[in-house]
Design a protein around this motif. Sequence first.
Motif, PDB file in Angstrom:
ATOM      1  N   ARG A   1       0.631  -1.244   0.063  1.00  0.00           N
ATOM      2  CA  ARG A   1      -0.007  -0.095  -0.006  1.00  0.00           C
ATOM      3  C   ARG A   1       1.146   1.143   0.009  1.00  0.00           C
ATOM      4  N   ARG A   2       0.493   2.113  -0.896  1.00  0.00           N
ATOM      5  CA  ARG A   2       1.287   3.218  -1.053  1.00  0.00           C
ATOM      6  C   ARG A   2       0.989   4.239   0.087  1.00  0.00           C
ATOM      7  N   SER A   3       1.909   5.162   0.378  1.00  0.00           N
ATOM      8  CA  SER A   3       1.364   6.194   1.409  1.00  0.00           C
ATOM      9  C   SER A   3       0.651   7.237   0.949  1.00  0.00           C
ATOM     10  N   PHE A   4      -0.065   7.985   1.954  1.00  0.00           N
ATOM     11  CA  PHE A   4      -1.130   8.872   1.767  1.00  0.00           C
ATOM     12  C   PHE A   4      -0.323   9.983   0.767  1.00  0.00           C
ATOM     13  N   PHE A   5       0.936  10.149   0.904  1.00  0.00           N
ATOM     14  CA  PHE A   5       1.324  11.482   0.080  1.00  0.00           C
ATOM     15  C   PHE A   5       1.562  11.024  -1.484  1.00  0.00           C
ATOM     16  N   THR A   6       1.990   9.657  -1.640  1.00  0.00           N
ATOM     17  CA  THR A   6       2.508   9.227  -2.982  1.00  0.00           C
ATOM     18  C   THR A   6       1.293   9.032  -3.925  1.00  0.00           C
ATOM     19  N   LEU A   7      -0.101   9.034  -2.897  1.00  0.00           N
ATOM     20  CA  LEU A   7      -1.340   8.904  -3.733  1.00  0.00           C
ATOM     21  C   LEU A   7      -1.417  10.205  -4.740  1.00  0.00           C
ATOM     22  N   TRP A   8      -0.825  11.257  -4.264  1.00  0.00           N
ATOM     23  CA  TRP A   8      -1.310  12.374  -4.988  1.00  0.00           C
ATOM     24  C   TRP A   8      -0.158  12.673  -6.181  1.00  0.00           C
ATOM     25  N   ASP A   9       0.837  11.658  -6.474  1.00  0.00           N
ATOM     26  CA  ASP A   9       1.497  11.983  -7.587  1.00  0.00           C
ATOM     27  C   ASP A   9       0.688  12.309  -8.968  1.00  0.00           C
ATOM     28  N   GLY A  10       1.377  13.233  -9.540  1.00  0.00           N
ATOM     29  CA  GLY A  10       0.603  13.564 -11.032  1.00  0.00           C
ATOM     30  C   GLY A  10      -0.471  14.123 -10.808  1.00  0.00           C
ATOM     31  N   TYR A  11      -1.032  14.672  -9.571  1.00  0.00           N
ATOM     32  CA  TYR A  11      -1.996  15.614  -9.476  1.00  0.00           C
ATOM     33  C   TYR A  11      -2.152  16.719 -10.276  1.00  0.00           C
ATOM     34  N   TRP A  12      -1.493  17.656 -10.617  1.00  0.00           N
ATOM     35  CA  TRP A  12      -1.428  18.716 -11.269  1.00  0.00           C
ATOM     36  C   TRP A  12      -1.431  18.506 -12.562  1.00  0.00           C
ATOM     37  N   GLY A  13      -0.856  17.235 -13.039  1.00  0.00           N
ATOM     38  CA  GLY A  13      -0.731  17.088 -14.194  1.00  0.00           C
ATOM     39  C   GLY A  13      -2.382  16.678 -15.040  1.00  0.00           C
ATOM     40  N   GLN A  14      -2.813  15.738 -13.899  1.00  0.00           N
ATOM     41  CA  GLN A  14      -4.208  15.310 -14.256  1.00  0.00           C
ATOM     42  C   GLN A  14      -5.161  16.136 -14.406  1.00  0.00           C
ATOM     43  N   MET A  15      -5.310  17.000 -13.274  1.00  0.00           N
ATOM     44  CA  MET A  15      -5.862  18.156 -13.523  1.00  0.00           C
ATOM     45  C   MET A  15      -6.115  19.132 -14.347  1.00  0.00           C
ATOM     46  N   ASP A  16      -4.578  19.453 -15.085  1.00  0.00           N
ATOM     47  CA  ASP A  16      -4.575  20.094 -16.181  1.00  0.00           C
ATOM     48  C   ASP A  16      -5.112  19.719 -17.621  1.00  0.00           C
ATOM     49  N   GLN A  17      -4.813  18.179 -17.724  1.00  0.00           N
ATOM     50  CA  GLN A  17      -5.234  17.396 -18.779  1.00  0.00           C
ATOM     51  C   GLN A  17      -7.007  17.040 -18.844  1.00  0.00           C
ATOM     52  N   ASN A  18      -7.484  16.960 -17.689  1.00  0.00           N
ATOM     53  CA  ASN A  18      -8.938  16.850 -17.490  1.00  0.00           C
ATOM     54  C   ASN A  18      -9.664  18.170 -17.422  1.00  0.00           C
ATOM     55  N   PHE A  19      -8.828  19.191 -17.699  1.00  0.00           N
ATOM     56  CA  PHE A  19      -9.871  20.352 -17.184  1.00  0.00           C
ATOM     57  C   PHE A  19     -10.772  20.626 -18.533  1.00  0.00           C
ATOM     58  N   ARG A  20     -12.193  20.881 -18.227  1.00  0.00           N
ATOM     59  CA  ARG A  20     -13.082  20.951 -19.335  1.00  0.00           C
ATOM     60  C   ARG A  20     -13.855  22.247 -19.100  1.00  0.00           C
ATOM     61  N   GLN A  21     -14.462  22.817 -20.249  1.00  0.00           N
ATOM     62  CA  GLN A  21     -15.252  23.880 -19.993  1.00  0.00           C
ATOM     63  C   GLN A  21     -16.566  23.678 -21.042  1.00  0.00           C
ATOM     64  N   ALA A  22     -17.506  24.524 -20.462  1.00  0.00           N
ATOM     65  CA  ALA A  22     -18.884  24.411 -21.084  1.00  0.00           C
ATOM     66  C   ALA A  22     -19.704  25.800 -21.042  1.00  0.00           C
ATOM     67  N   ILE A  23     -20.283  26.053 -22.170  1.00  0.00           N
ATOM     68  CA  ILE A  23     -21.028  27.057 -21.839  1.00  0.00           C
ATOM     69  C   ILE A  23     -22.513  26.817 -23.059  1.00  0.00           C
ATOM     70  N   GLY A  24     -23.389  27.239 -22.499  1.00  0.00           N
ATOM     71  CA  GLY A  24     -24.673  26.869 -23.259  1.00  0.00           C
ATOM     72  C   GLY A  24     -25.891  27.703 -22.896  1.00  0.00           C
ATOM     73  N   LEU A  25     -26.783  27.721 -23.792  1.00  0.00           N
ATOM     74  CA  LEU A  25     -28.092  28.364 -23.837  1.00  0.00           C
ATOM     75  C   LEU A  25     -29.253  27.757 -23.578  1.00  0.00           C
ATOM     76  N   THR A  26     -30.147  27.802 -22.509  1.00  0.00           N
ATOM     77  CA  THR A  26     -30.956  26.927 -22.423  1.00  0.00           C
ATOM     78  C   THR A  26     -32.428  27.659 -22.344  1.00  0.00           C
ATOM     79  N   MET A  27     -33.553  27.000 -22.943  1.00  0.00           N
ATOM     80  CA  MET A  27     -34.882  27.792 -22.974  1.00  0.00           C
ATOM     81  C   MET A  27     -35.536  26.639 -22.232  1.00  0.00           C
ATOM     82  N   THR A  28     -36.486  27.068 -21.220  1.00  0.00           N
ATOM     83  CA  THR A  28     -37.465  26.519 -20.631  1.00  0.00           C
ATOM     84  C   THR A  28     -38.788  27.101 -20.969  1.00  0.00           C
ATOM     85  N   VAL A  29     -39.589  26.104 -21.460  1.00  0.00           N
ATOM     86  CA  VAL A  29     -40.941  26.187 -21.949  1.00  0.00           C
ATOM     87  C   VAL A  29     -41.765  25.497 -21.026  1.00  0.00           C
TER      88      VAL A  29
END
Length: 486
Positions: free
Chosen positions: A336-364
């Motif tokens: 079992r890896r230590s708690f701190f080594t579990l966060w290896d590659g954190y910033w890289g994944q957060m950067d690669q998985n960053f997603r954005q969305a914008i949209g227009l919704t109409m409710t009738v």
Amino acid sequence: MKNYALTLIALIVTISSIAQDKWDLKRCVDYAVKNNVSVRQADVQARITALQLKQAKYAKIPSMSFSPNIGFQFGRSIDPTTNQFTTTQLLYQGMALQGGLQIFGFGQVKQNIHANEYNTQAAFTDVEKNANDVSLNVANYYLQVLSAKEQINIAEVQVSQTKSQYDITKKKVDAGALPELNLAELESQLATDSSNLVTAKSNFDLSILTLKGVLNLDAAVPFEVDTPPVDKIPIEPIADLAPDVVFGMAINNQPLQKAYALRIKGAESAIKASKATLYPNFYLGYNLASNFSNPTKSVDYNSVTVIGKTPTSYFVDVNGSNYNVFQPQVHYDQIRRSFFTLWDGYWGQMDQNFRQAIGLTMTVPIFNNTGSYRINYQRSQLDLQNLKIQQHGADLKLKNDIYTAYTNATASMQKYFMGFKTVETSQKAYDYASKRYEVGLLSTIDLITNQNNLLRAKLQQLNNQYDYVFKMKLLEFYKGQGIRLE
């Protein structure tokens, strides 16, 4: 001893200053308005309504919410970064920033703000109405205190006159000029007048306590009312207080009428806001998000151990010779890896998985909310009709109150001015009776009767005067001039 003397002097000065601190009508009204329960409750309700207005204005501002999450996955689950099933235990974290803004809604937000603005103004007008009611009530009890104080003065004059007659009669009785019966009758009248004086003082004390109760003032607090001469209290001519003129001014300046006018405007805006919910609404939304995951277990290849070998059914030909193929027996040490080594590659994944969305919704609104929206719209129309009915009733009551007040003021004025003649004739009758009594041409009973008639006339005229002043002030109050005695 010096310290005790200084303390005593300071106490005497304090008590003296309190005793000299008199309460005029303005101070009584200001104190009562500040401490009255109904006024304070109306003020709290007005501030609550102001918060509702503030909340309605927030609808014009784009919404924004930040949602971080963190946790562990066990068993068969979906890896949030690959969206694939896995049986590996995972540490995951996600972050999302999202919100939106209504860009078109047929004026729903705008009309809702207008409705809350009018309702807020009406709520603060309710505070003014409660303050006016308290002011009128305080003025009534304040004038009762002044009247009670004047009754003490009249009773003291009555005692002084009877005492003077008693002293003169006693001298004549001692000289044998009058019978002792005359002295006994005056002595009885003196006792009655003294009792009336005690009653007048008691009534004054009770009036003070009643006024303190209206002010929400501690009954034990020293309290002295400033006594302006009632003859100096300014009163407008009755011709300037005609009921139709007063009503024409009161309909625009009385807080209750102003509050109804504001609430009707608010109800009209609420109808428009409710109607807007029956039409389509357009919203602009946005979303910014990213996530991270890492398995909580992995194989450390530095910890692989060969523990033996097992021959297989395969052979290898090397220069014409067959050699058995062996399969190694290895042991993988999963750690079992230590708690701190579990966060290896954190910033890289957060950067690669960053997603954005914008949209227009109409409710009738089609069926699910149309019924409730339409009912709210119809209810807002009925609320407006109800407010108009209440306003009409309030206007009728105001008009009736003004005409009643004018009738009462006219009657009080006539009664007050006619009272002067009653006091004048009673005074003449008493003066003539005193002269006839001094020369022995009138009995003591007749003298006392004339004296009592004069007392009753003065007391009645005093009541007439304060009643006249208050009812004239009531008309001035409806006219919008407030309650003033100077």
